[in-house]
Design a protein around this motif. Structure first.
Motif, PDB file in Angstrom:
ATOM      1  N   ALA A  21     -24.184  28.660   4.481  1.00  7.68           N
ATOM      2  CA  ALA A  21     -23.032  27.928   5.005  1.00  7.68           C
ATOM      3  C   ALA A  21     -23.430  26.501   5.382  1.00  7.68           C
ATOM      4  O   ALA A  21     -22.641  25.556   5.192  1.00  7.68           O
ATOM      5  N   GLU A  22     -24.645  26.330   5.912  1.00  3.89           N
ATOM      6  CA  GLU A  22     -25.114  24.993   6.263  1.00  3.89           C
ATOM      7  C   GLU A  22     -25.328  24.141   5.017  1.00  3.89           C
ATOM      8  O   GLU A  22     -25.055  22.930   5.029  1.00  3.89           O
ATOM      9  N   LEU A  23     -25.805  24.741   3.927  1.00  6.51           N
ATOM     10  CA  LEU A  23     -25.957  23.994   2.667  1.00  6.51           C
ATOM     11  C   LEU A  23     -24.600  23.488   2.168  1.00  6.51           C
ATOM     12  O   LEU A  23     -24.478  22.338   1.729  1.00  6.51           O
ATOM     13  N   ARG A  24     -23.594  24.336   2.244  1.00  3.41           N
ATOM     14  CA  ARG A  24     -22.253  23.919   1.830  1.00  3.41           C
ATOM     15  C   ARG A  24     -21.736  22.794   2.724  1.00  3.41           C
ATOM     16  O   ARG A  24     -21.135  21.822   2.241  1.00  3.41           O
ATOM     17  N   ALA A  25     -21.970  22.936   4.029  1.00  4.24           N
ATOM     18  CA  ALA A  25     -21.510  21.909   4.965  1.00  4.24           C
ATOM     19  C   ALA A  25     -22.224  20.585   4.722  1.00  4.24           C
ATOM     20  O   ALA A  25     -21.620  19.505   4.829  1.00  4.24           O
ATOM     21  N   MET A  26     -23.518  20.652   4.392  1.00  4.93           N
ATOM     22  CA  MET A  26     -24.271  19.431   4.106  1.00  4.93           C
ATOM     23  C   MET A  26     -23.700  18.704   2.906  1.00  4.93           C
ATOM     24  O   MET A  26     -23.535  17.473   2.914  1.00  4.93           O
TER      25      MET A  26
END
Length: 219
Positions: A199-204
Motif C-alpha cells: 500500500a505504501e508503494l502505491r501511495a508513493m
C-alpha cells in the motif's frame, strides 16, 4: 557495406534484492531464468534491442538505494528503471540485516576454523534467534512497523525523484507478491507487513504523480 545506423538499445536498470536475482528452483536448468533475463528474452523476441543492467543484492534494503545512486543511475542513464524494493523490510522483526547476511549469506570462505565456527556457533545461534523472532512476531502488532514502512516509502520516493532528473527514465515500481505457506511458519507477521508495504508503494507512486512513474501489479 551497409552503413545504416543501428538502433539504440533500450537500457533497463533492475534494482532490488534477492527477488530480482533468484529463480523459483535454485540450481535448476539453464532455461530457468531470473525475471530480468525473461524480460530481456521477450523484448529480443519482439525485435527490440535491449541492454539490461541488474544491480541487485540479496537482503538489500531500500535505504541502500541512495548509496549506489551515483554509480548506477547517474552513470548508466537508463531508459527504464524496474524498482523491486521494500520486500526485505517486511521479513525480519528483530534480526539485523548484517547478521542475517553473516549467517545466511553466500560469501562464506572455506577453512577448518571457519567451518567449525559456522557449524558449531553461528548456525545454532542463528536458529535460536530465528525461533525467538518467530515467537515475537506472533505477538507484536503490525502497527509497530508502520514507521519503518513510511521510511521505506520516503526513501523510495527520493530515489525515484532523483532518478527522474537523469534523462527522465520510465520508472516501474513492482508490487510485492504474497509469500508461500513456509514463510508463514517462520515469519507469522510478514503477510500483514507485506500488505502495508505494498500500500505504501502505491501511495508513493501517487505522491510522485507522473505518467512515467507507474506501479506494476505482478498478480
Amino acid at each position: 557495406m551497409d552503413r545504416s545506423p543501428l538502433p539504440m538499445p533500450l537500457r533497463i536498470l533492475f534494482k532490488g534484492a534477492s527477488t530480482v536475482l533468484w529463480t523459483s528452483f535454485m540450481s535448476g536448468p539453464r532455461t530457468d531464468l531470473a525475471y530480468p533475463r525473461v524480460v530481456e528474452k521477450n523484448l529480443l523476441e519482439r525485435g527490440i534491442p535491449v541492454r539490461p543492467e541488474v544491480r541487485a543484492v540479496p537482503a538489500e534494503r531500500a535505504s541502500m538505494l541512495l548509496d549506489t545512486w551515483e554509480t548506477e543511475v547517474s552513470q548508466l542513464s537508463p531508459d527504464v528503471i524496474v524498482l523491486h524494493a521494500g520486500h526485505m523490510e517486511t521479513i525480519h522483526a528483530i534480526i539485523p540485516r548484517w547478521f542475517e547476511r553473516h549467517a545466511r549469506g553466500t560469501k562464506d570462505k572455506p577453512g577448518l576454523v571457519r567451518e567449525l565456527y559456522r557449524k558449531r556457533l553461528l548456525q545454532p545461534f542463528w536458529s535460536i534467534l530465528a525461533q525467538t523472532q518467530k515467537h515475537i512476531d506472533q505477538r507484536v502488532p503490525t502497527r509497530f512497523f508502520t514507521r519503518r514502512i513510511r521510511i521505506v516509502g520516503a526513501t523510495l520516493e527520493r530515489y525515484v525523484r532523483r532518478s527522474r532528473t537523469v534523462a527522465s527514465p520510465l520508472v516501474l515500481v513492482v508490487g510485492l507478491v504474497p509469500h508461500g505457506s513456509r514463510w508463514d511458519t517462520w515469519f507469522p507477521g510478514m503477510a500483514a507487513r507485506l500488505e502495508l508495504m505494498d500500500a505504501e508503494l502505491r501511495a508513493m507512486v501517487r505522491r510522485v504523480d507522473s505518467p512515467d512513474v507507474r506501479y506494476v501489479d505482478l498478480m
